[in-house]
Design an enzyme around this catalytic site. Structure first.
Site, PDB file in Angstrom:
ATOM      1  N   ASP A 291       0.820  -1.213   0.000  1.00 59.79           N
ATOM      2  CA  ASP A 291       0.000   0.000   0.000  1.00 59.79           C
ATOM      3  C   ASP A 291       0.853   1.262   0.000  1.00 59.79           C
ATOM      4  OD1 ASP A 291      -2.524   1.352   0.094  1.00 59.79           O
ATOM      5  OD2 ASP A 291      -2.214   1.751   2.215  1.00 59.79           O
TER       6      ASP A 291
ATOM      7  N   SER B  83      -6.718   5.493   0.085  1.00 57.99           N
ATOM      8  CA  SER B  83      -6.961   4.261  -0.659  1.00 57.99           C
ATOM      9  C   SER B  83      -8.448   3.922  -0.604  1.00 57.99           C
ATOM     10  CB  SER B  83      -6.157   3.107  -0.059  1.00 57.99           C
ATOM     11  OG  SER B  83      -4.773   3.406  -0.043  1.00 57.99           O
TER      12      SER B  83
ATOM     13  N   GLN C 264      -4.751  -0.890  -7.375  1.00 55.29           N
ATOM     14  CA  GLN C 264      -5.432  -0.086  -6.357  1.00 55.29           C
ATOM     15  C   GLN C 264      -6.092   1.125  -7.002  1.00 55.29           C
ATOM     16  OE1 GLN C 264      -3.586   2.819  -3.233  1.00 55.29           O
ATOM     17  NE2 GLN C 264      -3.730   0.843  -2.199  1.00 55.29           N
TER      18      GLN C 264
END
Length: 288
Positions: free
Chosen positions: A203, A227, A277
C-alpha cells in the site's frame, strides 16, 4: 532487529479472541488514521489463521471508513468455502461496531502449471541509490514539514526510489515509478510473515504513481488522498527482508479517483506479486 520491525511483527501477531475472531492494534506514532497497509496485512493474517495446508494467492479489499489508531481493531473471519484445492475467506475489520474494511481472500494448495512473466525493468541496484538517511541529510532542508517529519521517524520498511528528485522538484513527469523496498531488519523464516509484510508494504507509494504526472504527492495539503480498494496477487515465494523492486504505473485518473498498478520483483528478477489499487484524489475545498 530494529525496534520498528519488532513493533511491526508484534502488531501482525493478532490476538485470537474466538475461533474466527481476532484483535489487532496500531502503532502509536501520531497518525490520524490507520495506515491502509496495516489493516490489509492484519486482515490477511486473520484470514490465513483459519486455513490449513493452503497459502494465499489473492486478496481483494475495500476501505469503508477511516480507522482510528487509538483503539483496537476486531477482525471477524467468515469461512466461505474449503474445497479440494482452494479455500475462500471473508474478513471484516470492525471498530466501534462498524466495518472499516472488508477483505476477500483465496488460498490454494501448491500446484504446477504453465509459467511466464514480464521481465523486471532495468534499473540501478539499490546499493547505488540514496538511503532514507542520505536523502534526509541532503534534502531535508527543502522538504515540507510533513515530509520532514516522515523521514525523521524510524520505519519498518526501507524505501529507495530510483528517482528521488521527482519528490522534490514537483515537475510533472510520466505516471510511473520504480522503488526498491524491504523490511528494515531481518524477519523470521515463516513464509506467512513475509506475505503479511509484503501486504503491508504493497500500500506504500502506490497513489504517488497517479500524482507525479500532475507534479503532486500524497503530502500535498490541497488534496484529500486515501486508498479506496486494493487487490494483491502472490505468485511465488520471496523474502520481504531482501530488496524487492516495486514497479508502479497509473493508466488513468479522473472523477477524483486514480487507478494504480504495481509489479513486485525479487532481486533475481522473479515476479513475486502483482497489485492494483484505486484511490481517492480529491481537491480540498479552498474554503475548508
Amino acid at each position: 532487529m530494529s525496534q520498528a520491525v519488532a513493533d511491526l511483527l508484534a502488531i501482525l501477531d493478532l490476538e485470537r479472541i474466538e475461533q474466527n475472531i481476532f484483535r489487532g492494534s496500531s502503532p502509536q506514532v501520531g497518525w490520524q488514521r490507520v495506515f491502509g497497509g496495516l489493516v490489509i496485512s492484519q486482515a490477511l493474517v486473520a484470514a490465513a489463521r483459519t486455513v490449513e495446508g493452503r497459502a494465499p494467492h489473492s486478496l481483494h479489499g475495500y476501505f469503508i471508513l477511516p480507522g482510528d489508531p487509538s483503539i483496537p481493531i476486531v477482525y471477524e473471519v467468515d469461512r466461505i468455502r474449503d474445497g479440494t484445492s482452494f479455500a475462500t475467506r471473508r474478513c471484516v475489520a470492525i471498530q466501534r461496531g462498524r466495518a472499516i474494511f472488508s477483505l476477500s481472500a483465496s488460498f490454494q494448495i501448491e500446484e504446477e502449471g504453465l509459467s511466464h512473466q514480464f521481465a523486471m525493468p532495468d534499473v540501478p541496484d539499490p546499493e547505488t541509490l540514496l538511503s532514507d538517511r542520505d536523502v534526509f541529510e541532503k534534502f531535508g532542508a527543502q522538504m515540507p514539514p510533513a515530509v520532514r517529519s516522515y523521514f525523521k521517524r524510524e520505519r519498518p520498511i526501507e524505501l529507495r526510489p530510483v528517482d528521488w528528485m521527482r519528490y522534490l522538484n514537483r515537475k510533472p513527469t510520466e505516471p510511473a515509478q520504480n522503488i526498491w523496498m524491504k523490511a528494515s531488519g531481518p524477519l523470521p523464516d515463516d513464509p506467512a510473515v513475509h506475505r503479511a509484510v509484503l501486504a503491508y508494504l504493497s500500500d506504500m507509494t502506490l497513489l504517488d504513481a497517479a500524482m507525479v504526472t500532475h507534479g503532486r504527492t500524497v503530502f500535498d495539503p490541497t488534496l484529500q488522498v486515501a486508498s479506496l480498494d486494493h487487490a494483491l496477487w502472490f505468485h511465488r515465494p520471496f523474502r520481504a527482508d531482501e530488496w524487492l523492486l516495486y514497479s508502479q504505473d497509473s493508466p488513468w485518473t479522473g472523477g477524483a479517483r486514480g487507478l494504480t498498478r504495481g509489479l513486485i520483483y525479487a532481486r533475481d528478477g522473479a515476479l513475486v506479486a502483482s497489485v492494483a489499487q484505486e484511490g481517492l484524489i480529491r481537491p480540498r475545498d479552498a474554503k475548508a
